[in-house]
Design a protein around this motif. Structure first.
Motif, PDB file in Angstrom:
ATOM      1  N   VAL A  87       0.854  -1.191   0.000  1.00 55.43           N
ATOM      2  CA  VAL A  87       0.000   0.000   0.000  1.00 55.43           C
ATOM      3  C   VAL A  87       0.895   1.249   0.000  1.00 55.43           C
ATOM      4  CG1 VAL A  87      -1.829   1.245   1.194  1.00 55.43           C
ATOM      5  CG2 VAL A  87      -1.743  -1.265   1.305  1.00 55.43           C
ATOM      6  N   VAL A  88       0.810   2.011  -1.083  1.00 58.18           N
ATOM      7  CA  VAL A  88       1.556   3.272  -1.205  1.00 58.18           C
ATOM      8  C   VAL A  88       0.541   4.403  -1.048  1.00 58.18           C
ATOM      9  CG1 VAL A  88       3.061   4.678  -2.655  1.00 58.18           C
ATOM     10  CG2 VAL A  88       3.207   2.173  -2.753  1.00 58.18           C
ATOM     11  N   HIS A  89       0.752   5.255  -0.045  1.00 58.89           N
ATOM     12  CA  HIS A  89      -0.268   6.262   0.298  1.00 58.89           C
ATOM     13  C   HIS A  89       0.365   7.638   0.479  1.00 58.89           C
ATOM     14  CE1 HIS A  89      -3.864   7.993   2.031  1.00 58.89           C
ATOM     15  NE2 HIS A  89      -3.208   8.329   3.125  1.00 58.89           N
ATOM     16  N   SER A  90      -0.270   8.618  -0.152  1.00 52.75           N
ATOM     17  CA  SER A  90       0.173  10.012  -0.017  1.00 52.75           C
ATOM     18  C   SER A  90      -0.960  10.826   0.585  1.00 52.75           C
ATOM     19  CB  SER A  90       0.552  10.585  -1.381  1.00 52.75           C
ATOM     20  OG  SER A  90       0.809  11.981  -1.280  1.00 52.75           O
ATOM     21  N   VAL A  91      -0.657  11.562   1.627  1.00 53.40           N
ATOM     22  CA  VAL A  91      -1.684  12.371   2.291  1.00 53.40           C
ATOM     23  C   VAL A  91      -1.875  13.698   1.574  1.00 53.40           C
ATOM     24  CG1 VAL A  91      -2.335  13.540   4.441  1.00 53.40           C
ATOM     25  CG2 VAL A  91      -1.178  11.322   4.524  1.00 53.40           C
ATOM     26  N   ALA A  92      -0.781  14.301   1.148  1.00 51.62           N
ATOM     27  CA  ALA A  92      -0.833  15.681   0.646  1.00 51.62           C
ATOM     28  C   ALA A  92      -1.318  15.807  -0.787  1.00 51.62           C
ATOM     29  CB  ALA A  92       0.545  16.323   0.790  1.00 51.62           C
ATOM     30  N   ALA A  93      -0.878  14.877  -1.664  1.00 52.25           N
ATOM     31  CA  ALA A  93      -1.161  15.055  -3.096  1.00 52.25           C
ATOM     32  C   ALA A  93      -1.315  13.689  -3.755  1.00 52.25           C
ATOM     33  CB  ALA A  93      -0.024  15.832  -3.747  1.00 52.25           C
ATOM     34  N   PRO A  94      -1.909  13.666  -4.957  1.00 50.86           N
ATOM     35  CA  PRO A  94      -2.017  12.397  -5.683  1.00 50.86           C
ATOM     36  C   PRO A  94      -0.629  11.804  -5.946  1.00 50.86           C
ATOM     37  CG  PRO A  94      -3.442  14.038  -6.659  1.00 50.86           C
ATOM     38  CD  PRO A  94      -2.581  14.770  -5.662  1.00 50.86           C
ATOM     39  N   LEU A  95      -0.585  10.493  -6.137  1.00 53.95           N
ATOM     40  CA  LEU A  95       0.683   9.800  -6.345  1.00 53.95           C
ATOM     41  C   LEU A  95       1.302  10.102  -7.710  1.00 53.95           C
ATOM     42  CD1 LEU A  95      -0.269   6.364  -4.729  1.00 53.95           C
ATOM     43  CD2 LEU A  95       1.380   8.028  -3.847  1.00 53.95           C
ATOM     44  N   THR A  96       0.576  10.811  -8.547  1.00 47.80           N
ATOM     45  CA  THR A  96       1.131  11.181  -9.858  1.00 47.80           C
ATOM     46  C   THR A  96       2.059  12.383  -9.757  1.00 47.80           C
ATOM     47  OG1 THR A  96      -0.878  12.482 -10.236  1.00 47.80           O
ATOM     48  CG2 THR A  96      -0.798  10.241 -11.168  1.00 47.80           C
ATOM     49  N   SER A  97       2.155  12.987  -8.573  1.00 46.54           N
ATOM     50  CA  SER A  97       3.005  14.165  -8.406  1.00 46.54           C
ATOM     51  C   SER A  97       3.946  13.969  -7.231  1.00 46.54           C
ATOM     52  CB  SER A  97       2.146  15.413  -8.177  1.00 46.54           C
ATOM     53  OG  SER A  97       1.371  15.269  -6.987  1.00 46.54           O
ATOM     54  N   GLY A  98       4.911  14.875  -7.072  1.00 46.14           N
ATOM     55  CA  GLY A  98       5.829  14.832  -5.945  1.00 46.14           C
ATOM     56  C   GLY A  98       6.660  13.561  -5.915  1.00 46.14           C
ATOM     57  N   ASP A  99       6.758  12.966  -4.715  1.00 39.98           N
ATOM     58  CA  ASP A  99       7.552  11.747  -4.556  1.00 39.98           C
ATOM     59  C   ASP A  99       6.831  10.502  -5.064  1.00 39.98           C
ATOM     60  OD1 ASP A  99       9.595  13.153  -3.337  1.00 39.98           O
ATOM     61  OD2 ASP A  99       8.815  12.830  -1.299  1.00 39.98           O
ATOM     62  N   GLY A 100       5.538  10.615  -5.375  1.00 41.67           N
ATOM     63  CA  GLY A 100       4.733   9.451  -5.722  1.00 41.67           C
ATOM     64  C   GLY A 100       5.297   8.584  -6.829  1.00 41.67           C
ATOM     65  N   PRO A 101       5.559   9.147  -8.034  1.00 41.68           N
ATOM     66  CA  PRO A 101       6.049   8.319  -9.143  1.00 41.68           C
ATOM     67  C   PRO A 101       7.350   7.591  -8.800  1.00 41.68           C
ATOM     68  CG  PRO A 101       5.285  10.427  -9.950  1.00 41.68           C
ATOM     69  CD  PRO A 101       5.291  10.534  -8.458  1.00 41.68           C
ATOM     70  N   ARG A 102       8.280   8.274  -8.130  1.00 39.96           N
ATOM     71  CA  ARG A 102       9.560   7.631  -7.801  1.00 39.96           C
ATOM     72  C   ARG A 102       9.365   6.496  -6.795  1.00 39.96           C
ATOM     73  NH1 ARG A 102      13.021   8.219  -3.729  1.00 39.96           N
ATOM     74  NH2 ARG A 102      12.032  10.120  -2.938  1.00 39.96           N
ATOM     75  N   VAL A 103       8.533   6.720  -5.786  1.00 38.69           N
ATOM     76  CA  VAL A 103       8.298   5.670  -4.777  1.00 38.69           C
ATOM     77  C   VAL A 103       7.634   4.455  -5.420  1.00 38.69           C
ATOM     78  CG1 VAL A 103       7.026   5.069  -2.673  1.00 38.69           C
ATOM     79  CG2 VAL A 103       8.195   7.278  -2.842  1.00 38.69           C
ATOM     80  N   LEU A 104       6.632   4.697  -6.266  1.00 44.17           N
ATOM     81  CA  LEU A 104       5.967   3.578  -6.945  1.00 44.17           C
ATOM     82  C   LEU A 104       6.959   2.783  -7.797  1.00 44.17           C
ATOM     83  CD1 LEU A 104       2.612   5.278  -8.041  1.00 44.17           C
ATOM     84  CD2 LEU A 104       2.854   3.364  -6.438  1.00 44.17           C
ATOM     85  N   ALA A 105       7.838   3.488  -8.508  1.00 41.91           N
ATOM     86  CA  ALA A 105       8.832   2.814  -9.350  1.00 41.91           C
ATOM     87  C   ALA A 105       9.821   2.025  -8.503  1.00 41.91           C
ATOM     88  CB  ALA A 105       9.568   3.835 -10.202  1.00 41.91           C
ATOM     89  N   ASP A 106      10.244   2.590  -7.375  1.00 49.81           N
ATOM     90  CA  ASP A 106      11.190   1.898  -6.494  1.00 49.81           C
ATOM     91  C   ASP A 106      10.560   0.639  -5.887  1.00 49.81           C
ATOM     92  OD1 ASP A 106      13.061   3.821  -7.026  1.00 49.81           O
ATOM     93  OD2 ASP A 106      12.789   4.919  -5.133  1.00 49.81           O
ATOM     94  N   VAL A 107       9.291   0.745  -5.503  1.00 51.51           N
ATOM     95  CA  VAL A 107       8.584  -0.417  -4.925  1.00 51.51           C
ATOM     96  C   VAL A 107       8.500  -1.528  -5.960  1.00 51.51           C
ATOM     97  CG1 VAL A 107       6.340  -1.264  -4.126  1.00 51.51           C
ATOM     98  CG2 VAL A 107       7.273   0.878  -3.210  1.00 51.51           C
ATOM     99  N   LYS A 108       8.133  -1.161  -7.167  1.00 53.34           N
ATOM    100  CA  LYS A 108       7.993  -2.177  -8.224  1.00 53.34           C
ATOM    101  C   LYS A 108       9.333  -2.834  -8.525  1.00 53.34           C
ATOM    102  CE  LYS A 108       6.138  -2.962 -12.848  1.00 53.34           C
ATOM    103  NZ  LYS A 108       5.410  -2.381 -14.013  1.00 53.34           N
ATOM    104  N   ALA A 109      10.391  -2.042  -8.575  1.00 49.15           N
ATOM    105  CA  ALA A 109      11.717  -2.583  -8.872  1.00 49.15           C
ATOM    106  C   ALA A 109      12.176  -3.536  -7.775  1.00 49.15           C
ATOM    107  CB  ALA A 109      12.722  -1.441  -9.035  1.00 49.15           C
TER     108      ALA A 109
END
Length: 713
Positions: A87-109
């Motif tokens: 579960v990847v969760h961002s409180v402040a903004a959608p995961l398409t912005s900020g740290d979201g894309p990088r965290v999702l990519a790191d988790v997948k890798a």
């Protein structure tokens, strides 16, 4: 030709166990070398026990949910109940912005680099990606079996959590994470409890034995038994998965029985050596022929009681029972071979560092003789009082409810619980318990329609074709209720009745429901088998039908009372704040069947000690009063001390760790408290008093059938 061995020092013929004791004393070096070889050979593997044993296995073999899980693992890239949900969760903004894309990519890798994960499924809008875009769930498919997936969860959960940032959190969850987090919390609780219980145990043992050296003897049995059983479990795990709980319970039983048996044996040796003035060898032989015989019968009774758990077709239950049985076997063998060697070698040094009031040669306890005489004079008052108290404590058991553990068994800061709560908040109450339905491709439309039409289903995903091209489909459906809600069971029952015949309904929550059903079905059978076999073993040992029956039935009173207390504490929440847990509103479903077998095994341990002593006195005197009073005088101190140690050990589990260890601590602690101090030291002696000679009567036809077993030598 007689096979008896005569001790020239005493001019007496020994029984089989007495001859074993003499053999040990005459071949001390051989026996010592054998034990060193066993402990060293198995001890090499013992340190691997926490790492190697499995963390799963909580399933009903042969159930529909297990079949659905295996089909999903085989045909749908492991998208099944044991898959890891990150579960990847961002409180402040959608995961398409900020740290979201990088965290999702790191988790997948990170997940793709793990060879035991079959595939990584990206978040799907409307299913595993929240509408506001703040929460995404990546599915790491199970490429290995459920036990190995728990190890995968343990290996990757910290690395995954570390990928989070100040604005984006990463919390793996799902069934595999739940068991990983639970096993970690349980291990921590076990270690904490052991650290708390050892000083208390040693203090009680010093008081019971009256000497520091003697008090250390049970530790020899416990350490030898634990090392040998731990190594054995690691080796056995290479053949069949063994639950980590098997070692946890084995540790407790090894300690408890090691203390019980050492108390009974050493006190008998001291009485023979310094009370009766026998030689060392003769004292060992007498110890083995009397106390050793009771220990052997007790051990066999414990093994038989636990073997009944094997009737439950669940890997976790069978391996837990098997683990305890292995520990019992090693403790029993150590008691009958290693302990005679040690007491023979130490002899008078057993009494080193003695308390001022210690009487090492005392055959009987004056206090317990006085108690026995008091009970003989006033049996009705004490017997009725004990019976009423036990029945009052047992009354709440009539309202006892059971269910499989909820997420509340985990600490609030556990990754699996945090991820669970986020999924529930973002995707609905039933999202953490998503149903996995596997059906033939030809039934896909009818299965999807049936799921959508059911009032217990919030939403059903489109049918997913098999990754390997097989003619089956997977449909995921979100229930309307939380996985621990009883209404989920009704939903599953409806779906199984209404969906096409090829449709198999599974998922982690459904596997729990199927296991609970199996436990509910198995419990009456296990209880009946335990009671019947316990009675038969007592009958063989005591050769007395009436007291064997009363001794067996008395165990039900303390067991029922313990579960009555458990209902008040865990279901109703009384003292929840004191013990530090959040009530689930029920008792965990595995508790009745497993704890009953454990309680009965411990209770029969005390029963054998008391009634074997009573039988020994009755064989010598033919006087029911001497049998009852003499049994309390000679075994009451052992039962009292052993019971005090067990209660102290079990109650340390009640104040540490998650709910299941607390349940274990309170249920077993209360059961031992009531059984040792009310049933064995009050109710059963009163039964001997009221039945008199009838307690020891045996019909002639039964005498001809039963083997000849005596306790007086």
């Amino acid at each position: 030709m007689s096979l008896s061995t005569t001790d020239p020092d005493a001019g007496r013929t020994h029984g089989p166990l007495g001859r074993l004791g003499v053999f040990v004393t005459e071949h001390r070096r051989l026996v010592a070398l054998l034990w060193v070889a066993v402990v060293v050979a198995l001890g090499v593997f013992a340190p691997q026990v926490e790492k190697n044993l499995s963390g799963a296995g909580w399933q009903a073999d042969g159930s529909e949910s297990v079949a659905a899980r295996e089909l999903a693992r085989e045909h749908f890239d492991g998208n099944t109940s044991s898959a890891i949900q990150v579960v990847v969760h961002s409180v402040a903004a959608p995961l398409t912005s900020g740290d979201g894309p990088r965290v999702l990519a790191d988790v997948k890798a990170l997940l793709e680099d793990e060879s035991r994960i079959s595939t990584v499924i990206d978040p799907v809008p409307g299913a595993t990606l929240s509408q506001d875009g703040h929460t995404a769930v990546l599915i790491a498919g199970a490429g290995v079996d459920t036990n190995e997936m728990v190890r995968v969860a343990t290996d990757v959960k910290e690395e995954l959590a570390d990928l989070g940032t100040a604005s984006v959190s990463v919390n793996p969850t799902g069934a595999s994470l739940l068991w990983s987090d639970f096993n970690d919390a349980n291990l921590s609780a076990m270690l904490k409890s052991e650290m708390m219980s050892w000083p208390i145990t040693l203090g009680i043992l010093v008081l019971a034995f009256g000497a520091l050296v003697a008090a250390g003897l049970p530790l020899i049995l416990t350490i030898a038994g634990l090392v040998a059983s731990a190594g054995s479990l690691v080796l056995l795990n290479e053949i069949v998965p063994i639950s980590i709980w098997a070692m946890n319970f084995a540790m407790m039983f090894a300690l408890a029985l090691g203390i019980d048996y050492a108390l009974f044996m050493v006190m008998r040796y001291r009485a023979a050596r310094w009370g009766a003035g026998h030689s060392k060898q003769q004292s060992v032989a007498e110890m083995m022929d009397t106390a050793g015989k009771a220990v052997l019968l007790s051990g066999v009774t414990v093994l038989v009681s636990l073997s009944a758990v094997m009737l439950v077709p669940s890997p976790s239950f069978r391996s837990m029972a098997g683990g305890i049985m292995i520990a019992v076997v090693f403790i029993l063998v150590a008691t009958l071979t290693l302990l005679p060697l040690v007491v023979f070698g130490l002899d008078h040094r057993i009494n080193k560092v003695a308390l001022p009031w210690s009487r090492p040669g005392a055959v009987e306890s004056p206090r317990f003789r006085a108690w026995g005489e008091h009970l003989w004079r006033r049996p009705v008052v004490w017997g009725l009082g004990a019976l009423v108290l036990l029945l009052v404590l047992a009354a709440p058991v009539l309202g006892l409810k059971t269910a499989m553990p909820s997420i509340k068994v985990l600490p609030e800061d556990a990754s699996a619980r945090i991820g669970y709560d986020i999924v529930k908040e973002q995707f609905g109450d039933g999202a953490p318990g998503t149903l996995l339905v596997v059906a033939d491709a030809t039934d896909a439309d009818a299965t999807a329609a049936g799921l959508t039409a059911d009032p217990g289903v919030l939403a059903a995903m489109p049918a997913m074709p098999a990754a390997d091209g097989s003619d089956v489909v997977l449909i995921q459906a979100v229930p309307t209720v939380d996985p621990s809600d009883p209404a989920l069971s009704a939903t599953v029952d409806r779906l199984r009745a209404d969906l096409p015949g090829s449709a198999l309904v599974g998922g982690a929550a459904v596997e729990n429901l199927d296991l609970k059903t199996q436990l509910d079905d198995s419990t009456p059978l296990v209880i009946a088998v335990v009671l019947v076999l316990g009675f038969v073993l007592l009958l063989v040992a005591l050769q007395a039908p009436l007291i064997s029956l009363l001794g067996t039935l008395a165990s039900l009173l303390s067991t029922a009372a313990a579960f009555g207390v458990a209902k008040l504490v865990f279901q109703d929440g009384h003292l929840a704040g004191f013990f530090g847990f959040e009530s689930q509103g029920f008792l965990d479903a595995w508790a009745p069947v497993f704890f009953f077998a454990m309680i009965f095994a411990i209770a029969m341990d005390y029963t054998v000690f008391l009634l074997a002593s009573a039988k020994e006195h009755y064989e010598r005197t033919g006087d029911p009063q001497q049998a009852m009073v003499g049994a309390l005088a000679s075994s009451g101190r052992v039962i009292f001390a052993a019971g005090a140690v067990m209660v102290a050990v079990f109650f340390t589990f009640a104040i540490s760790g998650p709910i299941p260890p607390k349940e274990m601590g309170i249920v077993l602690g209360v059961a031992v408290l009531l059984d040792a101090f009310l049933v064995r030291l009050v109710l059963l002696p009163v039964a001997l008093r009221l039945t008199g000679r009838a307690a020891w009567w045996t019909p002639a036809w039964l005498t001809r059938i039963l083997p000849a077993i005596t306790f007086s030598h």
